[in-house]
Scaffold this active site. Structure first.
Site, mmCIF file in Angstrom:
data_model
loop_
_atom_site.group_PDB
_atom_site.id
_atom_site.type_symbol
_atom_site.label_atom_id
_atom_site.label_comp_id
_atom_site.label_asym_id
_atom_site.label_seq_id
_atom_site.Cartn_x
_atom_site.Cartn_y
_atom_site.Cartn_z
ATOM 1 C CB SER A 12 -0.905 0.012 1.230
ATOM 2 O OG SER A 12 -1.536 1.272 1.350
ATOM 3 C CG HIS A 41 -4.024 -1.623 -1.640
ATOM 4 N ND1 HIS A 41 -5.067 -2.426 -2.032
ATOM 5 C CD2 HIS A 41 -4.526 -0.832 -0.653
ATOM 6 C CE1 HIS A 41 -6.146 -2.149 -1.330
ATOM 7 N NE2 HIS A 41 -5.844 -1.156 -0.486
ATOM 8 C CG ASP A 43 -5.272 2.501 0.841
ATOM 9 O OD1 ASP A 43 -6.201 1.675 0.806
ATOM 10 O OD2 ASP A 43 -4.135 2.240 1.257
ATOM 11 C CG MET A 45 -8.748 7.027 2.133
ATOM 12 S SD MET A 45 -7.953 7.071 3.769
ATOM 13 C CE MET A 45 -6.906 5.624 3.672
ATOM 14 C CG HIS A 74 -9.394 -0.013 -0.640
ATOM 15 N ND1 HIS A 74 -8.850 -0.178 0.627
ATOM 16 C CD2 HIS A 74 -10.736 -0.097 -0.471
ATOM 17 C CE1 HIS A 74 -9.821 -0.353 1.493
ATOM 18 N NE2 HIS A 74 -10.977 -0.290 0.866
ATOM 19 C CG MET A 76 -11.554 3.032 1.843
ATOM 20 S SD MET A 76 -10.118 3.019 2.952
ATOM 21 C CE MET A 76 -8.796 3.153 1.741
ATOM 22 C CG PHE A 151 -6.544 7.142 9.856
ATOM 23 C CD1 PHE A 151 -5.883 8.339 9.609
ATOM 24 C CD2 PHE A 151 -7.894 7.169 10.182
ATOM 25 C CE1 PHE A 151 -6.567 9.540 9.691
ATOM 26 C CE2 PHE A 151 -8.582 8.377 10.269
ATOM 27 C CZ PHE A 151 -7.910 9.569 10.014
ATOM 28 C CG ASP A 183 -6.201 -2.756 3.255
ATOM 29 O OD1 ASP A 183 -5.168 -2.562 3.917
ATOM 30 O OD2 ASP A 183 -6.756 -1.865 2.580
ATOM 31 N N GLY A 184 -5.078 -4.401 6.261
ATOM 32 C CA GLY A 184 -5.072 -3.804 7.589
ATOM 33 C C GLY A 184 -4.233 -4.571 8.580
ATOM 34 N N GLY A 185 -3.098 -4.007 8.977
ATOM 35 C CA GLY A 185 -2.283 -4.624 9.997
ATOM 36 C C GLY A 185 -1.544 -5.869 9.561
#
Length: 229
Positions: A12, A41, A43, A45, A74, A76, A151, A183-185
């Site tokens: 990302s 990736h 993002d 937003m 992605h 959002m 975030f 996606d995330g962590g």
């Protein structure tokens, strides 16, 4: 059972240096330690669907000119039916929008596909998977969020892996051609459990761009996911 793809890594650029995005993407291309990432990736937003503002279509169009690596956009954003097809028209490989942002996900997915892209559906951690299980054939990717969107750098939420397992069972039973993305962590301490649960594509931000050698970090993540698979 459908043949699953080898574990895919999608760094990302939310965690990259925004002043040098083309160079940051080049760092995760083919190298001595890794054949190169599968997707990059991106993002997007809008400060409406999520409380953050990043980048939009003009930046994506510029990135498409700077790299041959497929872009995984992605979105959002609110009103994806209005905006999502343009990303596919521009040349983004995969365009994911959120289930929570539209009342007609099938229509949005079909418009993305008609515009030349792959269509992905994003699911927040608190969103039930069940309402979407009967329309999976309309999508190419199902993006399970393992943090609240908006975030980077958040802690992985292992409880979402129950959704991944349910999704993996459905895909295998019905031989669906659907990539399960998370996606995330995602990092070296979480990617193995995600792989074991049935994830195909792993989005990683700080785990890739948080050090001096992004390519080596990609190679490490890929090795862990492959072993866990």
């Amino acid at each position: 059972m459908c043949q699953r793809p080898a574990p895919m890594i999608a760094p990302s650029i939310l965690s990259a240096d925004f002043a040098n995005l083309a160079d940051e993407i080049a760092k995760v291309g083919p190298s001595d330690v890794d054949p190169g990432v599968d997707w990059v990736h991106v993002d997007v937003m809008d400060n409406h669907f999520v409380p953050n503002l990043t980048l939009g279509l003009p930046v994506v169009e510029s990135l498409l000119k700077a790299t041959d690596i497929p872009l995984d956009c992605h979105l959002m954003i609110t009103d994806p039916g209005r905006w999502a097809p343009a990303y596919a028209e521009a040349g983004a490989y995969n365009v994911s929008f959120h289930a929570e942002a539209t009342d007609d996900p099938i229509s949005v997915a079909r418009d993305i596909r008609a515009a030349g892209g792959k269509a992905g559906l994003g699911i927040k951690p608190g969103t039930a998977l069940a309402p979407y299980l009967d329309i999976l054939s309309e999508f190419d990717t199902l993006l399970i969020m393992s943090v609240e969107p908006g975030f980077g750098g958040q802690k992985f939420m292992p409880e979402v892996l129950d959704k991944v397992r349910e999704l993996r069972t459905k895909i295998d039973a019905e031989q669906l051609k659907l990539i399960v993305e998370i996606d995330g962590g995602i990092a070296t301490d979480t990617i193995e459990q995600a792989a074991e649960a049935g994830v195909d594509c792993f989005v990683a931000g700080s785990a890739v761009y948080g050090g001096d050698d992004p390519a080596a970090r990609v190679a490490s993540l890929r090795a862990l996911a492959t072993a866990a698979r």
